[in-house]
Design an enzyme around this catalytic site. Structure first.
Site, short mmCIF file in Angstrom:
data_model
loop_
_atom_site.label_atom_id
_atom_site.label_comp_id
_atom_site.label_asym_id
_atom_site.label_seq_id
_atom_site.Cartn_x
_atom_site.Cartn_y
_atom_site.Cartn_z
N ALA A 284 65.03 62.13 95.03
CA ALA A 284 64.29 62.18 93.78
C ALA A 284 62.94 61.53 94.05
O ALA A 284 62.88 60.49 94.70
CB ALA A 284 65.04 61.40 92.71
N HIS B 187 64.06 54.71 85.91
CA HIS B 187 65.16 55.34 86.65
C HIS B 187 65.98 56.28 85.76
O HIS B 187 66.53 57.28 86.24
CB HIS B 187 66.05 54.25 87.27
CG HIS B 187 67.04 54.77 88.28
ND1 HIS B 187 66.68 55.53 89.39
CD2 HIS B 187 68.40 54.62 88.37
CE1 HIS B 187 67.77 55.83 90.10
NE2 HIS B 187 68.81 55.30 89.50
N HIS C 71 74.19 56.85 92.88
CA HIS C 71 74.62 56.96 94.28
C HIS C 71 76.08 56.52 94.36
O HIS C 71 76.38 55.34 94.22
CB HIS C 71 73.75 56.08 95.19
CG HIS C 71 72.35 56.56 95.34
ND1 HIS C 71 71.94 57.32 96.42
CD2 HIS C 71 71.27 56.41 94.55
CE1 HIS C 71 70.65 57.61 96.28
NE2 HIS C 71 70.22 57.07 95.14
N SER D 268 69.15 60.29 94.72
CA SER D 268 69.52 59.78 93.40
C SER D 268 69.89 60.93 92.47
O SER D 268 69.09 61.86 92.28
CB SER D 268 68.35 59.03 92.77
OG SER D 268 68.18 57.78 93.38
N HIS E 233 68.94 51.98 100.70
CA HIS E 233 67.49 51.77 100.58
C HIS E 233 67.16 50.34 101.02
O HIS E 233 67.97 49.44 100.81
CB HIS E 233 67.03 51.94 99.12
CG HIS E 233 67.46 53.22 98.47
ND1 HIS E 233 68.70 53.38 97.90
CD2 HIS E 233 66.81 54.40 98.29
CE1 HIS E 233 68.82 54.60 97.40
NE2 HIS E 233 67.68 55.26 97.62
N MET F 120 61.37 56.21 97.65
CA MET F 120 61.72 54.95 98.33
C MET F 120 62.78 55.18 99.40
O MET F 120 63.58 54.29 99.68
CB MET F 120 62.22 53.94 97.29
CG MET F 120 61.29 53.76 96.10
SD MET F 120 62.05 52.77 94.80
CE MET F 120 60.98 53.13 93.40
N SER F 121 62.79 56.37 99.98
CA SER F 121 63.84 56.67 100.97
C SER F 121 63.35 57.71 101.98
O SER F 121 62.15 57.93 102.12
CB SER F 121 65.08 57.22 100.23
OG SER F 121 64.81 58.51 99.71
N TYR G 173 65.11 48.41 99.56
CA TYR G 173 64.96 47.51 98.40
C TYR G 173 66.31 46.94 97.94
O TYR G 173 66.35 45.98 97.17
CB TYR G 173 64.24 48.21 97.22
CG TYR G 173 64.98 49.38 96.61
CD1 TYR G 173 66.08 49.20 95.77
CD2 TYR G 173 64.57 50.68 96.86
CE1 TYR G 173 66.76 50.27 95.22
CE2 TYR G 173 65.24 51.77 96.32
CZ TYR G 173 66.34 51.56 95.51
OH TYR G 173 67.02 52.62 94.98
N GLU G 174 67.42 47.54 98.41
CA GLU G 174 68.73 46.96 98.09
C GLU G 174 69.00 45.72 98.93
O GLU G 174 70.01 45.03 98.72
CB GLU G 174 69.84 47.99 98.36
CG GLU G 174 69.79 49.20 97.45
CD GLU G 174 70.81 50.26 97.86
OE1 GLU G 174 71.97 50.12 97.47
OE2 GLU G 174 70.43 51.22 98.56
N ASN H 18 59.65 62.94 88.00
CA ASN H 18 58.66 62.35 87.07
C ASN H 18 57.30 62.51 87.72
O ASN H 18 57.23 62.71 88.94
CB ASN H 18 58.96 60.85 86.84
CG ASN H 18 58.98 60.08 88.15
OD1 ASN H 18 59.93 60.21 88.94
ND2 ASN H 18 57.96 59.28 88.39
O1 LIG Z 1 65.19 58.49 97.22
P1 LIG Z 1 66.38 58.55 96.35
O2 LIG Z 1 67.55 57.88 96.96
O3 LIG Z 1 66.67 59.94 95.90
O4 LIG Z 1 66.06 57.72 95.02
C1 LIG Z 1 64.80 57.64 94.34
O5 LIG Z 1 65.10 57.30 93.01
C2 LIG Z 1 65.10 55.86 92.86
C3 LIG Z 1 64.14 55.50 91.78
O6 LIG Z 1 64.43 56.10 90.58
C4 LIG Z 1 64.67 55.31 94.21
O7 LIG Z 1 65.79 54.92 94.96
C5 LIG Z 1 63.97 56.49 94.82
O8 LIG Z 1 63.91 56.42 96.23
N1 LIG Z 2 58.27 55.23 94.46
C1 LIG Z 2 58.76 56.11 93.60
N2 LIG Z 2 60.02 56.55 93.77
C2 LIG Z 2 60.49 57.44 92.88
N3 LIG Z 2 61.67 58.04 92.83
C3 LIG Z 2 61.66 58.87 91.76
N4 LIG Z 2 60.50 58.80 91.14
C4 LIG Z 2 59.74 57.92 91.82
C5 LIG Z 2 58.41 57.43 91.65
O1 LIG Z 2 57.68 57.79 90.73
N5 LIG Z 2 57.98 56.53 92.58
#
Ligand SMILES: O=P(O)(O)O[C@H]1O[C@H](CO)[C@@H](O)[C@H]1O
Ligand SMILES: Nc1nc2[nH]cnc2c(=O)[nH]1
Length: 300
Positions: free
Chosen positions: A125, A266, A73, A42, A95, A228-229, A97-98, A252
């Site tokens: 991220a 986000h 993205h 991200s 992802h 989440m990836s 979750y999509e 964060n």
């Molecule tokens: O893992 P990438 O794709 O960098 O993205 C991260 O950022 C998003 C949340 O802000 C979620 O998709 C999390 O997985």
């Molecule tokens: N699950 C999760 N994904 C993120 N992607 C960027 N920041 C976060 C977070 O705090 N938690």
């Protein structure tokens, strides 16, 4: 016939011929033959802008490819050269979750392997769990907790295709130790060692950010950062023998304190990537510059 959560219907899995068709199509679009693939997290797609002799292919044109739906993205493959290495960069990943299943999320990794890629660089991220981390730090991923995989949602579920790899792949060496050491050494050499750490990335399903209890639980489990990836991509990459180097940008800090009024979002994630994108790009370039380009030296 009823199916379980652990085994997707065969129709949802992709066949060797699907992956081959995509790889063949990509070969017909460019003469470049990358040995390194980079998946941009991200807000981290700027890395792909660094490539020279770029050939850009939107995901919507690529047979069997999913589409990106997440802000930050872009949704295109970029072929090109970086520090002498032929690379292919995913400007945007997929992802679960999509709404994509684990087979679609990891689809590009097997395509890359068929294209001849031998090293996968993953970036993401992530939320910081380790209390010694700060927003803007870079974590070199030394290991992961594949939460979806642990509960049976693993992209290797289903009949094993031996053409890609073995039935029971090892994950204790998922993140290449030589590349990790090179990354650490490069960070020190670039004078950014103070905010570059090593740690464990935990993949969760999302799209919710963590509750306070979840954040505390993940920290207790040994995770230093959560996102989440990544873990699913790495599992598939290791299954087909790719070397993996991973980076998390701590965008964060996960809230683990009931007195805190902070709320993960986000927009903050994307803002932080802007702050550190140059450092991360410089680090990846510095590492590639020291990696031998000759595959015979690199992969023996
Ligand atoms: O893992 P990438 O794709 O960098 O993205 C991260 O950022 C998003 C949340 O802000 C979620 O998709 C999390 O997985
Ligand atoms: N699950 C999760 N994904 C993120 N992607 C960027 N920041 C976060 C977070 O705090 N938690």
């Amino acid at each position: 016939m009823a199916t379980t959560a652990t085994t997707a219907p065969a129709a949802h899995r992709c066949s060797y011929e699907d992956y081959e068709a995509t790889a063949d199509w990509l070969r017909s679009q460019t003469e470049q033959r990358p040995k390194v693939a980079i998946i941009c997290g991200s807000g981290l797609g700027g890395l792909a802008e660094q490539l020279e002799n770029r050939v850009v292919i939107p995901y919507k044109d690529i047979p069997n490819f999913p589409q990106t739906t997440v802000e930050g993205h872009q949704g295109q493959l970029v072929f090109g050269t970086l520090e002498g290495h032929q690379c292919v960069c995913m400007q945007g990943r997929f992802h679960t979750y999509e709404g994509y299943d684990v087979y679609k999320v990891t689809y590009p990794v097997r395509v890359f392997s068929l294209l001849g890629v031998r090293t996968l660089v993953v970036t993401n991220a992530a939320g910081g769990l380790n209390s010694s981390f700060s927003v803007g730090d870079i974590m070199l991923i030394k290991d992961h907790i594949n939460m979806p995989g642990l509960v049976g949602n693993n992209p290797l579920c289903g009949p094993n295709d031996d053409r890609f790899g073995v039935r029971f792949p090892c994950m204790s060496d998922a993140y290449d130790r030589d590349l990790l050491a090179l990354a650490q050494q490069t960070a020190e050499g670039q004078g950014i060692g103070a905010f570059v750490h090593q740690g464990v990335y935990c993949m969760v399903g999302g799209p919710t950010f963590e509750s306070i209890a979840e954040g505390r639980a993940l920290r207790t489990l040994g995770a230093d950062a959560v996102g989440m990836s990544t873990a699913l991509e790495v599992v598939v990459a290791r299954h087909c023998g790719l070397r993996v180097l991973g980076f998390s940008l701590i965008t964060n800090m996960v809230v683990t304190d009931y007195d805190s009024t902070l709320k993960a979002n986000h927009a903050e994630v994307l803002d932080t990537t802007l702050m550190r994108t140059q450092d991360l790009q410089g680090l990846v370039r510095g590492i590639l510059a020291q990696m031998p380009v000759d595959p015979e030296d690199l992969y023996k």
